[in-house]
Design a protein around this motif. Sequence first.
Motif, PDB file in Angstrom:
ATOM      1  N   LEU A 281       1.204  36.162 -55.743  1.00 17.76           N
ATOM      2  CA  LEU A 281       1.146  35.096 -55.109  1.00 17.76           C
ATOM      3  C   LEU A 281       0.526  34.017 -56.187  1.00 17.76           C
ATOM      4  O   LEU A 281      -0.371  34.379 -56.901  1.00 17.76           O
ATOM      5  N   LYS A 282       1.256  32.885 -56.111  1.00 22.98           N
ATOM      6  CA  LYS A 282       0.764  31.808 -57.139  1.00 22.98           C
ATOM      7  C   LYS A 282      -0.533  31.251 -56.643  1.00 22.98           C
ATOM      8  O   LYS A 282      -0.697  30.966 -55.633  1.00 22.98           O
ATOM      9  N   GLU A 283      -1.426  30.919 -57.655  1.00 26.26           N
ATOM     10  CA  GLU A 283      -2.821  30.327 -57.446  1.00 26.26           C
ATOM     11  C   GLU A 283      -2.439  28.980 -56.426  1.00 26.26           C
ATOM     12  O   GLU A 283      -3.343  28.834 -55.508  1.00 26.26           O
ATOM     13  N   GLY A 284      -1.487  28.227 -57.117  1.00 21.23           N
ATOM     14  CA  GLY A 284      -1.447  26.960 -56.205  1.00 21.23           C
ATOM     15  C   GLY A 284      -1.053  27.071 -55.013  1.00 21.23           C
ATOM     16  O   GLY A 284      -1.433  26.359 -54.074  1.00 21.23           O
ATOM     17  N   THR A 285      -0.347  28.008 -54.767  1.00 20.25           N
ATOM     18  CA  THR A 285       0.111  28.302 -53.356  1.00 20.25           C
ATOM     19  C   THR A 285      -1.190  28.699 -52.488  1.00 20.25           C
ATOM     20  O   THR A 285      -1.636  28.327 -51.276  1.00 20.25           O
ATOM     21  N   ALA A 286      -1.905  29.923 -52.979  1.00 18.67           N
ATOM     22  CA  ALA A 286      -3.106  30.416 -52.541  1.00 18.67           C
ATOM     23  C   ALA A 286      -3.958  29.480 -52.002  1.00 18.67           C
ATOM     24  O   ALA A 286      -4.748  29.365 -50.798  1.00 18.67           O
ATOM     25  N   GLN A 287      -4.215  28.329 -52.876  1.00 20.31           N
ATOM     26  CA  GLN A 287      -4.998  27.385 -52.654  1.00 20.31           C
ATOM     27  C   GLN A 287      -4.734  26.416 -51.364  1.00 20.31           C
ATOM     28  O   GLN A 287      -5.728  25.747 -50.863  1.00 20.31           O
ATOM     29  N   LEU A 288      -3.493  26.260 -50.931  1.00 24.86           N
ATOM     30  CA  LEU A 288      -3.048  25.675 -49.884  1.00 24.86           C
ATOM     31  C   LEU A 288      -3.213  26.223 -48.588  1.00 24.86           C
ATOM     32  O   LEU A 288      -3.203  25.589 -47.575  1.00 24.86           O
ATOM     33  N   VAL A 289      -3.506  27.403 -48.527  1.00 25.92           N
ATOM     34  CA  VAL A 289      -3.531  28.305 -47.255  1.00 25.92           C
ATOM     35  C   VAL A 289      -4.545  27.966 -46.276  1.00 25.92           C
ATOM     36  O   VAL A 289      -4.424  27.374 -45.134  1.00 25.92           O
ATOM     37  N   GLY A 290      -5.867  27.723 -46.844  1.00 26.57           N
ATOM     38  CA  GLY A 290      -6.954  27.158 -46.074  1.00 26.57           C
ATOM     39  C   GLY A 290      -6.561  25.970 -45.409  1.00 26.57           C
ATOM     40  O   GLY A 290      -6.668  25.573 -44.292  1.00 26.57           O
ATOM     41  N   PRO A 291      -6.548  24.850 -46.350  1.00 25.71           N
ATOM     42  CA  PRO A 291      -6.343  23.566 -45.860  1.00 25.71           C
ATOM     43  C   PRO A 291      -5.138  23.223 -45.051  1.00 25.71           C
ATOM     44  O   PRO A 291      -5.477  22.587 -43.970  1.00 25.71           O
ATOM     45  N   VAL A 292      -4.153  23.818 -45.345  1.00 25.50           N
ATOM     46  CA  VAL A 292      -2.767  23.640 -44.412  1.00 25.50           C
ATOM     47  C   VAL A 292      -2.710  24.587 -43.243  1.00 25.50           C
ATOM     48  O   VAL A 292      -2.492  23.799 -42.188  1.00 25.50           O
ATOM     49  N   LEU A 293      -2.965  25.865 -43.428  1.00 27.34           N
ATOM     50  CA  LEU A 293      -2.818  26.527 -42.165  1.00 27.34           C
ATOM     51  C   LEU A 293      -4.350  26.606 -41.295  1.00 27.34           C
ATOM     52  O   LEU A 293      -4.387  27.156 -40.151  1.00 27.34           O
ATOM     53  N   GLY A 294      -5.473  26.471 -41.853  1.00 29.04           N
ATOM     54  CA  GLY A 294      -6.547  26.344 -41.036  1.00 29.04           C
ATOM     55  C   GLY A 294      -7.075  27.566 -41.100  1.00 29.04           C
ATOM     56  O   GLY A 294      -7.839  28.182 -40.213  1.00 29.04           O
ATOM     57  N   CYS A 295      -6.659  28.783 -41.888  1.00 29.13           N
ATOM     58  CA  CYS A 295      -7.288  30.203 -41.805  1.00 29.13           C
ATOM     59  C   CYS A 295      -7.561  30.735 -43.357  1.00 29.13           C
ATOM     60  O   CYS A 295      -7.158  30.204 -44.071  1.00 29.13           O
ATOM     61  N   ARG A 296      -8.285  31.927 -43.170  1.00 33.22           N
ATOM     62  CA  ARG A 296      -8.502  32.597 -44.438  1.00 33.22           C
ATOM     63  C   ARG A 296      -7.320  33.065 -44.928  1.00 33.22           C
ATOM     64  O   ARG A 296      -6.264  33.560 -44.439  1.00 33.22           O
ATOM     65  N   LEU A 297      -7.248  33.575 -46.189  1.00 32.71           N
ATOM     66  CA  LEU A 297      -6.402  33.977 -46.984  1.00 32.71           C
ATOM     67  C   LEU A 297      -6.845  35.616 -47.484  1.00 32.71           C
ATOM     68  O   LEU A 297      -7.937  35.552 -47.880  1.00 32.71           O
ATOM     69  N   GLN A 298      -5.900  36.525 -47.337  1.00 33.43           N
ATOM     70  CA  GLN A 298      -6.254  37.785 -47.999  1.00 33.43           C
ATOM     71  C   GLN A 298      -5.167  38.140 -48.615  1.00 33.43           C
ATOM     72  O   GLN A 298      -3.993  38.259 -48.402  1.00 33.43           O
ATOM     73  N   GLN A 299      -5.330  38.456 -49.959  1.00 33.29           N
ATOM     74  CA  GLN A 299      -4.053  38.886 -50.822  1.00 33.29           C
ATOM     75  C   GLN A 299      -4.131  40.584 -50.818  1.00 33.29           C
ATOM     76  O   GLN A 299      -5.259  41.134 -50.704  1.00 33.29           O
ATOM     77  N   VAL A 300      -2.960  40.940 -50.700  1.00 29.95           N
ATOM     78  CA  VAL A 300      -2.748  42.309 -50.446  1.00 29.95           C
ATOM     79  C   VAL A 300      -1.657  42.910 -51.704  1.00 29.95           C
ATOM     80  O   VAL A 300      -0.386  42.076 -51.737  1.00 29.95           O
ATOM     81  N   PHE A 301      -2.241  43.710 -52.563  1.00 31.37           N
ATOM     82  CA  PHE A 301      -1.170  44.295 -53.732  1.00 31.37           C
ATOM     83  C   PHE A 301      -1.323  45.784 -53.020  1.00 31.37           C
ATOM     84  O   PHE A 301      -2.306  46.712 -53.222  1.00 31.37           O
ATOM     85  N   GLY A 302      -0.074  46.204 -52.455  1.00 36.45           N
ATOM     86  CA  GLY A 302       0.110  47.497 -52.085  1.00 36.45           C
ATOM     87  C   GLY A 302       1.506  48.145 -52.390  1.00 36.45           C
ATOM     88  O   GLY A 302       2.299  47.543 -53.024  1.00 36.45           O
ATOM     89  N   MET A 303       1.618  49.280 -52.005  1.00 38.23           N
ATOM     90  CA  MET A 303       2.803  49.902 -52.464  1.00 38.23           C
ATOM     91  C   MET A 303       3.171  51.073 -51.161  1.00 38.23           C
ATOM     92  O   MET A 303       2.069  51.656 -50.606  1.00 38.23           O
ATOM     93  N   ALA A 304       4.451  51.379 -50.922  1.00 41.95           N
ATOM     94  CA  ALA A 304       4.618  52.209 -49.752  1.00 41.95           C
ATOM     95  C   ALA A 304       4.183  53.785 -50.078  1.00 41.95           C
ATOM     96  O   ALA A 304       3.974  54.462 -49.216  1.00 41.95           O
ATOM     97  N   GLU A 305       4.194  54.046 -51.699  1.00 43.72           N
ATOM     98  CA  GLU A 305       3.629  54.958 -52.120  1.00 43.72           C
ATOM     99  C   GLU A 305       1.983  55.422 -51.720  1.00 43.72           C
ATOM    100  O   GLU A 305       1.625  56.441 -51.716  1.00 43.72           O
TER     101      GLU A 305
END
Length: 535
Positions: free
Chosen positions: A310-334
Amino acid sequence: MLDGFTPWPEDLAARYRELGYWQGRTLGSVLRERALSAPERTAVVDGAHRWTYRELDLRADRLAAGLHLRGIAPGDRVLVHLPNAAEFVSLCFALFRLGAVPVLALPAHRETEITHLARLSGAVAYVIPDRCLGFDHRELARAVRARQPGLREVLVVGEPEEFTALAEVDAEPMPLPGPEPSDVALLLLSGGTTGVPKLIPRTHDDYLYNATASAETAGLDAGTRYLAALPVAHNFPLACPGVLGTLAVGGTVVLSPTPSPEDAFRLIERERVTVTALVPPLALLWLEAAEWAGADLSSLELLQVGGARLKEGTAQLVGPVLGCRLQQVFGMAEGLLNFTRPEDPERLVRSTQGRPLAEHDELRIVGADDREVAPGEVGELLTRGPYTLRGYYRAEEHNRSAFTVDGFYRSGDLVRQLPSGHLVVEGRVKDVINRGGDKIPVEEVENHLLAHPAVHDVALVGLPDEALGERSCACVIAHGAPPGRAELNAHLTALGLAAFKLPDRVVVLEDFPRTALGKVNKSELASVIEELTHG
Ligand code: OOB
């Protein structure tokens, strides 16, 4: 025990039990507990159904009995190819209770992938919708069954034609022996490191930890209304915490037929959704759409984003535009999952992909010589832990290179770790193109392209892309008249390849840059294409 499954060594297994990671419960029993403690609460909502916990629990029992009577036995694999629908949930729990093993295909998969999965898993049954988004799955089932007669049963949600309606697989609940918590509960698909997709065995013990610990980290409780917008066959919306994590805490799962803002926003507003999960290109799309759609998204508390960087610029918009908290997830089916946490400083939530879920996730970040790099340096991430596989299913040879001798999984991801423990994903060493979260197994697509008569040689490379992170470009050395993109993609589609694997671009070249060893130099090739494009 399922043959072809690599268990954890006894000493480590004992330790994971002692430490409380593995609780000795099955996925099916967790649903039962919830159904007993709050039977009338809503468990699952989709367009056509609204099931309470009691109803879901009963449906799973009746379906398990019906499957048993049709000869589906513990340990049998069942290929599940369903969209986001209530039947996906009841079927998975029915199979969990029976001790049969769902193999979760993605909705985009077609004849090539499904045949491969059926063959590799040795599935005895294939469960499909009648039609989905304009595609007739019964035709696909006919084609797959012609090539894989071991697939005894085709069960259809909806109009079955010559097959059997899933709705008719129904019988009085009966006592069934059921699986052990250490048994394989399901087989997930790998995003791939080489060649064709691999299958990832996940046990009841490990997957239940995966789902419940994720639920805790994401702050889920009985008041949670989780929107499954991504395809639920994928680990992220299924269990990180997704559908299973939500049901484990007694919340409500709302299933969206597609992740489009049109479908999802309507459901968020109607069902007062509190949590959902997206891949970065969809997060970007939602951010744009939220500006003009005028939907009431005020119930949303948390948006998880993962699957690709996720780009930092996009991450920054989540709170102001969607009005919610962001959680980044780096996962793998493994297995291994990393999350940013609610208590993390804003800066880390924006700019990192989180830190490991479990205290006993072991991480090594290594250089090309397999030795650990200095702290803070970039290297390949190797990992083992209480919910990370020890071997792909029926892949003995591949497992020798995919794991270290002491059982660490080679993720193929290049990361660096901050002193806080947070990881930043910097790239990869595996030959996979990450097209906005959809993983394209490069070698597989190259092999199919090579089968085209006008293709003398081919190299598939990922090119940077504003919206998707990466797009795929097939670099072709032609044999005779150079083939165009439409022609090559028609060829791949005729072979039955999922649409997300079709090259976004085709470039015909005279020759490829090569390494000293004569292998195609893909990073140089990507620069050549960039040069051609932007001069
Ligand atoms: C998720 O799972 P898979 O199995 O489809 O793909 C795993 C790969 C990782 O090895 C990594 O290469 C990439 O996807 N990836 C990310 C990422 N999350 C996954 N790359 C950069 N940033 C991220 N946040 O994609 C998956 C599974 C569970 C939860 C979330 C994602």
